[in-house]
Write a protein that holds these residues in place. Structure first.
Motif, PDB file in Angstrom:
ATOM      1  N   ASN A  92      34.579 -13.998   5.336  1.00 12.13           N
ATOM      2  CA  ASN A  92      34.038 -12.749   5.401  1.00 12.13           C
ATOM      3  C   ASN A  92      32.780 -12.755   6.286  1.00 12.13           C
ATOM      4  O   ASN A  92      31.909 -13.634   6.000  1.00 12.13           O
TER       5      ASN A  92
ATOM      6  N   SER B  46      30.746 -15.642   4.255  1.00 10.46           N
ATOM      7  CA  SER B  46      30.718 -15.952   2.425  1.00 10.46           C
ATOM      8  C   SER B  46      30.795 -17.352   2.344  1.00 10.46           C
ATOM      9  O   SER B  46      30.546 -17.909   1.469  1.00 10.46           O
TER      10      SER B  46
ATOM     11  N   LEU C  71      24.748  -2.945  -0.765  1.00  8.06           N
ATOM     12  CA  LEU C  71      23.547  -4.087  -0.737  1.00  8.06           C
ATOM     13  C   LEU C  71      22.451  -3.252  -0.217  1.00  8.06           C
ATOM     14  O   LEU C  71      21.229  -3.896  -0.593  1.00  8.06           O
TER      15      LEU C  71
ATOM     16  N   GLU D  50      29.043 -11.344   6.728  1.00  8.69           N
ATOM     17  CA  GLU D  50      28.217 -10.675   5.912  1.00  8.69           C
ATOM     18  C   GLU D  50      26.912 -10.312   6.389  1.00  8.69           C
ATOM     19  O   GLU D  50      26.098 -11.150   6.378  1.00  8.69           O
TER      20      GLU D  50
ATOM     21  N   ASP E  89      31.095  -7.428   5.233  1.00 11.95           N
ATOM     22  CA  ASP E  89      30.133  -6.837   4.288  1.00 11.95           C
ATOM     23  C   ASP E  89      29.935  -7.664   3.113  1.00 11.95           C
ATOM     24  O   ASP E  89      29.072  -7.496   2.273  1.00 11.95           O
ATOM     25  N   ALA E  90      31.088  -8.175   2.491  1.00  6.28           N
ATOM     26  CA  ALA E  90      31.120  -8.588   1.187  1.00  6.28           C
ATOM     27  C   ALA E  90      32.196  -9.609   1.188  1.00  6.28           C
ATOM     28  O   ALA E  90      33.152  -9.618   1.776  1.00  6.28           O
ATOM     29  N   ASN E  91      32.192 -10.643   0.026  1.00  5.16           N
ATOM     30  CA  ASN E  91      33.247 -11.394  -0.240  1.00  5.16           C
ATOM     31  C   ASN E  91      34.544 -10.951  -0.807  1.00  5.16           C
ATOM     32  O   ASN E  91      34.446 -10.675  -1.855  1.00  5.16           O
ATOM     33  N   GLN E  92      35.670 -10.781   0.139  1.00  4.92           N
ATOM     34  CA  GLN E  92      36.686 -10.155  -0.126  1.00  4.92           C
ATOM     35  C   GLN E  92      37.879 -11.162  -0.658  1.00  4.92           C
ATOM     36  O   GLN E  92      38.831 -10.703  -0.912  1.00  4.92           O
TER      37      GLN E  92
ATOM     38  N   ARG F 187      23.427  -8.808   5.843  1.00  7.22           N
ATOM     39  CA  ARG F 187      22.673  -8.413   4.587  1.00  7.22           C
ATOM     40  C   ARG F 187      21.721  -7.563   4.841  1.00  7.22           C
ATOM     41  O   ARG F 187      20.382  -7.881   4.904  1.00  7.22           O
TER      42      ARG F 187
ATOM     43  N   ASP G  97      30.479  -1.878   0.329  1.00  7.14           N
ATOM     44  CA  ASP G  97      29.429  -2.864  -0.122  1.00  7.14           C
ATOM     45  C   ASP G  97      28.210  -2.940   0.670  1.00  7.14           C
ATOM     46  O   ASP G  97      27.221  -3.302   0.371  1.00  7.14           O
ATOM     47  N   TYR G  98      28.281  -2.544   2.071  1.00  3.21           N
ATOM     48  CA  TYR G  98      27.245  -2.580   2.807  1.00  3.21           C
ATOM     49  C   TYR G  98      25.995  -1.693   2.195  1.00  3.21           C
ATOM     50  O   TYR G  98      25.051  -1.782   2.176  1.00  3.21           O
TER      51      TYR G  98
END
Length: 334
Positions: free
Chosen positions: A254, A291, A43, A256, A240-243, A258, A39-40
């Motif tokens: 999470n 998140s 992004l 995050e 890194d992202a909404n899990q 960006r 996910d990182y």
């Protein structure tokens, strides 16, 4: 006379269009590994495309796989006529200086790292990851005041300690008597893309009575979440992202970072002539976040979003950090 005037205007407009086309940035992002499920990195790719579109330019993504292809792709991006080359990740630390020196007319933006030797055409973007991790630690401790907390990183490097140590510092800020465990690492040949190995590390920690684990290990983080799902009462803080939607009831929140926002910020500043050689982005700039701040409780589905009292305390702490009322220790000492 009128024909000459019309012709002159047409040439002027045509020339302006050519100038605009020439000035439109050609941005290439080089990733250290294939985007895949990371996910990182995804992004970062999205931010590169957004930055190019905002300035009427074009964007390309080169996906490397190892040190040889990373250097080759940096060189290929410059040879391809890129006006800006973005490299995302510490894996480029020993590579980017040599390439930047070889292509002095190309601007290079190093995201999430900075080499010891920084040529004039190389700009570095850092993130204050410890700020968001500290917040997540406080949130977890307020949600589980009698819990035991731990953290798992991909590898044992200073950057990862901004996540792991920042989280445990936040736990202690919110609950000084809380129990914590020594930070563990995924390790192995693929520390950021080995969920099976990460699951084994997490399971051992859960069996050692750890209740909540923050994981900062890229795609390996899914293994930690899977381990928590198989054990009632065990929870995770992802990265890194909404899990949260992938594991309802098992993910508190999470952290995050960006890179998309960091890349857009850096490109905007570079093209306007205001980009400093090194910049640091954190909660104040929205470049690191949780998140729970990115949507409603129904949208995020995070446990932290569903507790209004805890969420209010976390938001207040975020503002105190931004205002400088609460100082968050930087494990990297920067």
């Amino acid at each position: 006379m009128r024909k000459r005037l019309v012709l002159a205007i047409a040439l002027l407009l045509g020339g302006s269009a050519v100038a605009q086309a020439q000035d439109a940035p050609r941005i290439v992002m080089v990733s250290p590994n294939p985007l895949g499920v990371n996910d990182y990195l995804k992004l970062g790719a999205a931010g590169t495309q957004q930055a190019a579109a905002a300035h009427g330019g074009t964007a390309k993504i080169f996906e490397s796989v190892d040190p040889i292809t990373r250097k080759r792709d940096l060189e290929a991006a410059a040879k391809d006529g890129a006006s800006i080359v973005v490299s995302l990740g510490f894996e480029f630390t020993d590579l980017v200086t040599e390439v930047a020196k070889a292509y002095p007319k190309t601007s290079f933006i190093a995201v999430d790292y900075c080499p010891a030797e920084q040529p004039d055409n190389l700009y570095c973007v850092f993130f204050r990851e410890h700020e968001m991790s500290f917040l997540a630690g406080a949130e977890a401790a307020w949600l589980k005041p009698s819990g035991t907390f731990g953290a798992i990183g991909g590898v044992d490097i200073p950057l990862i300690h901004r996540y792991t140590d920042g989280f445990l510092d936040g736990v202690k800020y919110a609950s000084p008597d809380a129990q914590t465990r020594t930070v563990q690492f995924v390790g192995g040949a693929n520390p950021f893309s080995d969920p099976a190995r990460a699951s084994q590390v997490a399971s051992a920690m859960f069996f050692d009575n750890v209740d909540t684990i923050l994981v900062a290990a890229g795609a390996s983080g899914g293994g930690v979440i899977n381990a928590a799902q198989g054990m009632p009462g065990k929870t995770v803080v992802g990265a890194d992202a909404n899990q949260c939607p992938t594991a309802p009831g098992s993910v508190i929140d999470n952290v995050e970072k960006r890179p998309d926002r960091g890349i857009v910020f850096a490109v905007d500043a570079l093209l306007s002539g205001h980009l400093e050689r090194q910049i640091s982005l954190g909660l104040k700039e929205g470049a690191v976040t949780l998140s729970t701040f990115e949507g409603t409780a129904d949208e995020t589905q995070c446990l932290g979003s569903k507790n209004a009292d805890v969420l209010a305390r976390v938001k207040a702490l975020r503002q105190d950090i931004i205002d400088g009322k609460v100082k968050v220790k930087d494990p990297m000492g920067q």
